[in-house]
Design a protein around this motif. Structure first.
Motif, PDB file in Angstrom:
ATOM      1  N   SER A 268       5.000   4.960   5.948  1.00 40.85           N
ATOM      2  CA  SER A 268       3.882   5.909   5.978  1.00 40.85           C
ATOM      3  C   SER A 268       4.286   7.295   5.495  1.00 40.85           C
ATOM      4  O   SER A 268       3.555   7.936   4.747  1.00 40.85           O
ATOM      5  N   SER A 269       5.458   7.756   5.901  1.00 42.05           N
ATOM      6  CA  SER A 269       5.893   9.088   5.468  1.00 42.05           C
ATOM      7  C   SER A 269       6.179   9.106   3.971  1.00 42.05           C
ATOM      8  O   SER A 269       5.902  10.093   3.295  1.00 42.05           O
ATOM      9  N   GLN A 270       6.707   8.011   3.446  1.00 42.46           N
ATOM     10  CA  GLN A 270       6.948   7.926   2.004  1.00 42.46           C
ATOM     11  C   GLN A 270       5.629   7.944   1.240  1.00 42.46           C
ATOM     12  O   GLN A 270       5.528   8.580   0.201  1.00 42.46           O
ATOM     13  N   VAL A 271       4.635   7.236   1.755  1.00 41.00           N
ATOM     14  CA  VAL A 271       3.327   7.222   1.107  1.00 41.00           C
ATOM     15  C   VAL A 271       2.715   8.625   1.134  1.00 41.00           C
ATOM     16  O   VAL A 271       2.174   9.090   0.130  1.00 41.00           O
ATOM     17  N   ASP A 272       2.842   9.301   2.275  1.00 38.05           N
ATOM     18  CA  ASP A 272       2.326  10.668   2.375  1.00 38.05           C
ATOM     19  C   ASP A 272       3.021  11.597   1.389  1.00 38.05           C
ATOM     20  O   ASP A 272       2.373  12.420   0.738  1.00 38.05           O
ATOM     21  N   GLU A 273       4.339  11.474   1.274  1.00 41.61           N
ATOM     22  CA  GLU A 273       5.092  12.313   0.338  1.00 41.61           C
ATOM     23  C   GLU A 273       4.702  12.021  -1.106  1.00 41.61           C
ATOM     24  O   GLU A 273       4.531  12.944  -1.904  1.00 41.61           O
TER      25      GLU A 273
ATOM     26  N   GLU B  95       2.213  -5.316   0.997  1.00 39.06           N
ATOM     27  CA  GLU B  95       2.235  -3.863   0.858  1.00 39.06           C
ATOM     28  C   GLU B  95       2.002  -3.451  -0.588  1.00 39.06           C
ATOM     29  O   GLU B  95       1.323  -2.454  -0.854  1.00 39.06           O
ATOM     30  N   LYS B  96       2.563  -4.221  -1.524  1.00 40.84           N
ATOM     31  CA  LYS B  96       2.371  -3.918  -2.946  1.00 40.84           C
ATOM     32  C   LYS B  96       0.899  -3.962  -3.325  1.00 40.84           C
ATOM     33  O   LYS B  96       0.420  -3.106  -4.062  1.00 40.84           O
ATOM     34  N   MET B  97       0.182  -4.956  -2.815  1.00 38.82           N
ATOM     35  CA  MET B  97      -1.251  -5.063  -3.128  1.00 38.82           C
ATOM     36  C   MET B  97      -2.007  -3.836  -2.630  1.00 38.82           C
ATOM     37  O   MET B  97      -2.851  -3.281  -3.333  1.00 38.82           O
ATOM     38  N   LYS B  98      -1.691  -3.402  -1.418  1.00 40.20           N
ATOM     39  CA  LYS B  98      -2.362  -2.244  -0.836  1.00 40.20           C
ATOM     40  C   LYS B  98      -2.029  -0.972  -1.626  1.00 40.20           C
ATOM     41  O   LYS B  98      -2.929  -0.189  -1.952  1.00 40.20           O
ATOM     42  N   ILE B  99      -0.771  -0.783  -1.936  1.00 42.91           N
ATOM     43  CA  ILE B  99      -0.336   0.407  -2.674  1.00 42.91           C
ATOM     44  C   ILE B  99      -0.883   0.391  -4.096  1.00 42.91           C
ATOM     45  O   ILE B  99      -1.259   1.438  -4.632  1.00 42.91           O
ATOM     46  N   ASP B 100      -0.956  -0.780  -4.725  1.00 41.93           N
ATOM     47  CA  ASP B 100      -1.527  -0.890  -6.072  1.00 41.93           C
ATOM     48  C   ASP B 100      -2.946  -0.336  -6.115  1.00 41.93           C
ATOM     49  O   ASP B 100      -3.319   0.358  -7.057  1.00 41.93           O
ATOM     50  N   ARG B 101      -3.726  -0.670  -5.108  1.00 41.39           N
ATOM     51  CA  ARG B 101      -5.140  -0.270  -5.091  1.00 41.39           C
ATOM     52  C   ARG B 101      -5.335   1.207  -4.791  1.00 41.39           C
ATOM     53  O   ARG B 101      -6.398   1.750  -5.069  1.00 41.39           O
ATOM     54  N   THR B 102      -4.357   1.839  -4.236  1.00 41.11           N
ATOM     55  CA  THR B 102      -4.532   3.246  -3.863  1.00 41.11           C
ATOM     56  C   THR B 102      -3.611   4.133  -4.705  1.00 41.11           C
ATOM     57  O   THR B 102      -4.015   4.681  -5.713  1.00 41.11           O
TER      58      THR B 102
END
Length: 87
Positions: free
Chosen positions: A2-7, A57-64
């Motif tokens: 989560s912190s990496q995604v926020d950064e 996780e890749k699928m979720k991150i791909d979409r956002t």
């Protein structure tokens, strides 16, 4: 994660602002160069993060976040190439 995604999300915002500034000041070699370098660095950082994810996780991150990074790359590609700027 989560912190990496926020950064990364914050980095995407920052780079998008840099690219916007470079679009407005396309004749300024330093601004355009900084935008290209920032977009490249973001791309490398995103790829390194992406490789650590599992398939779900890749699928979720791909979409956002992935779509935003792709938009950044696309926008940066529309900026003048450094060798093509008179100056």
């Amino acid at each position: 994660m989560s912190s990496q995604v926020d950064e990364l999300t914050q980095a995407v915002r920052d780079v998008a602002l840099q690219i916007n500034a470079a679009q407005e000041r396309a004749e300024d070699r330093e601004v355009v160069t900084a935008a290209h370098l920032a977009a490249d660095a973001l791309s490398v950082r995103f790829k390194a993060f992406y490789e650590t994810l599992n398939d779900g996780e890749k699928m979720k991150i791909d979409r956002t976040l992935g779509r935003r990074v792709q938009d950044i790359r696309r926008s940066a590609s529309l900026l003048p190439r450094i060798g093509n700027i008179a100056g």
